[in-house]
Design an enzyme around this catalytic site. Structure first.
Site, mmCIF file in Angstrom:
data_model
loop_
_atom_site.group_PDB
_atom_site.id
_atom_site.type_symbol
_atom_site.label_atom_id
_atom_site.label_comp_id
_atom_site.label_asym_id
_atom_site.label_seq_id
_atom_site.Cartn_x
_atom_site.Cartn_y
_atom_site.Cartn_z
ATOM 1 N N LYS A 1 28.174 65.212 58.404
ATOM 2 C CA LYS A 1 27.990 65.926 60.547
ATOM 3 C C LYS A 1 27.570 67.239 60.980
ATOM 4 C CE LYS A 1 29.897 61.268 61.632
ATOM 5 N NZ LYS A 1 29.920 60.168 62.701
ATOM 6 N N HIS B 1 19.933 57.746 61.457
ATOM 7 C CA HIS B 1 21.168 58.076 62.391
ATOM 8 C C HIS B 1 21.214 57.823 63.623
ATOM 9 C CE1 HIS B 1 25.155 58.385 62.429
ATOM 10 N NE2 HIS B 1 25.783 57.968 61.417
ATOM 11 N N GLU C 1 23.973 58.482 66.154
ATOM 12 C CA GLU C 1 23.939 60.069 66.609
ATOM 13 C C GLU C 1 22.730 60.557 66.539
ATOM 14 O OE1 GLU C 1 26.970 61.392 63.920
ATOM 15 O OE2 GLU C 1 28.100 60.309 65.019
ATOM 16 N N GLY D 1 32.442 55.688 63.761
ATOM 17 C CA GLY D 1 33.987 56.864 63.696
ATOM 18 C C GLY D 1 34.995 56.672 65.369
ATOM 19 N N SER E 1 33.797 53.294 59.949
ATOM 20 C CA SER E 1 34.630 54.090 59.388
ATOM 21 C C SER E 1 35.416 53.090 58.605
ATOM 22 C CB SER E 1 36.077 52.742 61.054
ATOM 23 O OG SER E 1 35.193 53.605 62.629
HETATM 24 C C1 PEP Z 1 28.633 57.895 59.877
HETATM 25 O O1 PEP Z 1 29.069 59.239 59.574
HETATM 26 O O2 PEP Z 1 27.980 57.648 59.062
HETATM 27 C C2 PEP Z 1 30.136 57.218 59.632
HETATM 28 C C3 PEP Z 1 29.245 55.957 59.071
HETATM 29 O O3 PEP Z 1 31.200 57.325 60.170
HETATM 30 P P1 PEP Z 1 32.335 57.597 60.293
HETATM 31 O O4 PEP Z 1 32.814 56.752 58.653
HETATM 32 O O5 PEP Z 1 33.596 58.269 60.634
HETATM 33 O O6 PEP Z 1 32.463 56.039 61.048
#
Ligand code: PEP
Length: 243
Positions: free
Chosen positions: A8, A90, A92, A166, A202
């Site tokens: 990220k 993604h 985000e 996250g 996660s």
């Molecule tokens: C991601 O950014 O695609 C993601 C899965 O983040 P995290 O592992 O922190 O949940």
């Protein structure tokens, strides 16, 4: 097994150098690692990754090959900087930049045109899951986010429930298994059988082995844990055992 690191907008450049060095000091049989660093680090990372077998990818690209698009990055530029893949759609970017499925498909077309492989993210919100609409939403996203004629060997799908990214919350093994089975069936119907389907949300050293053992899970897209060399290595070691 594919284990992808999505950094990220992290970390500072000095830390990125140390982190990538730690990545390159390890090796995992049967595990293809992919690193998605921030765009300004690509050339630097490409030099550090040379000979490591770790693939490099961009975190996004524009749908046009060139032009007056201030702040954007073309797929061909990612390629010139050493990337062989791009992460698209993604959550985000879908949430923070209003990216639609159609835009994701257009970006994927541009990426393929530039010679990149694509990792396309799909996943439902908590509200959609709680209303029992998770599979329908993910199926529609998959259908609309794929560009016409995408070759199976240049496509990876990442199923990432938005509520698990996250947050420390992880989908249950039953939820992951059911969704991956449904995505796998849909891909086969589209003539894209065998395309790897990664789980993201996660993934950590303590849950990686059980997630990676689920049928139709072909690896993981890792955010937070990819910023800690030991955690990322532990997830890759779990993948090596799951191969
Ligand atoms: C991601 O950014 O695609 C993601 C899965 O983040 P995290 O592992 O922190 O949940």
């Amino acid at each position: 097994m594919i284990i992808a690191a999505n950094w990220k907008m992290n970390p500072p450049l000095a830390d990125a150098g140390q982190l990538v060095s730690a990545y390159t000091q390890t090796n995992f049989d049967g595990v293809q690692r992919v690193l998605f660093p921030p765009h300004p680090y690509l050339v630097h990372m490409a030099m550090r990754l040379e000979g490591s077998g770790i693939l490099l990818g961009g975190q996004d690209c524009h749908q046009s090959a060139a032009g007056a698009f201030t702040g954007d990055v073309a797929a061909g530029m990612l390629r010139e900087c050493g990337a062989s893949m791009v992460l698209l759609g993604h959550s985000e970017r879908r949430a923070g930049h209003g990216e639609s499925d159609e835009l994701v498909a257009a970006k994927a077309s541009a990426a393929l045109e530039a010679g990149l492989s694509t990792m396309i993210c799909i996943g439902e919100s908590l509200d959609e899951r709680e209303r029992g609409r998770a599979e329908e939403v993910v199926s529609r996203q998959l259908d609309k986010s794929l560009p016409d004629g995408v070759p199976a060997d240049r496509l990876v799908i990442a199923y990432e429930p938005v509520w698990a990214i996250g947050t420390g919350k992880v989908a249950s093994e039953t939820e992951i298994g059911a969704m991956h089975q449904s995505v796998s069936r849909q891909l086969a119907e589209l003539g894209l059988g065998g395309v790897p389907i990664l789980y993201g949300g996660s993934v950590k050293p303590d849950n990686a082995a059980s997630i990676l053992a689920i049928d139709d899970v072909g690896g993981a897209l890792v955010g937070g844990a990819s910023l800690k060399a030991d955690d990322f290595a532990a997830i890759c070691a779990a993948a090596e055992l799951a191969v």
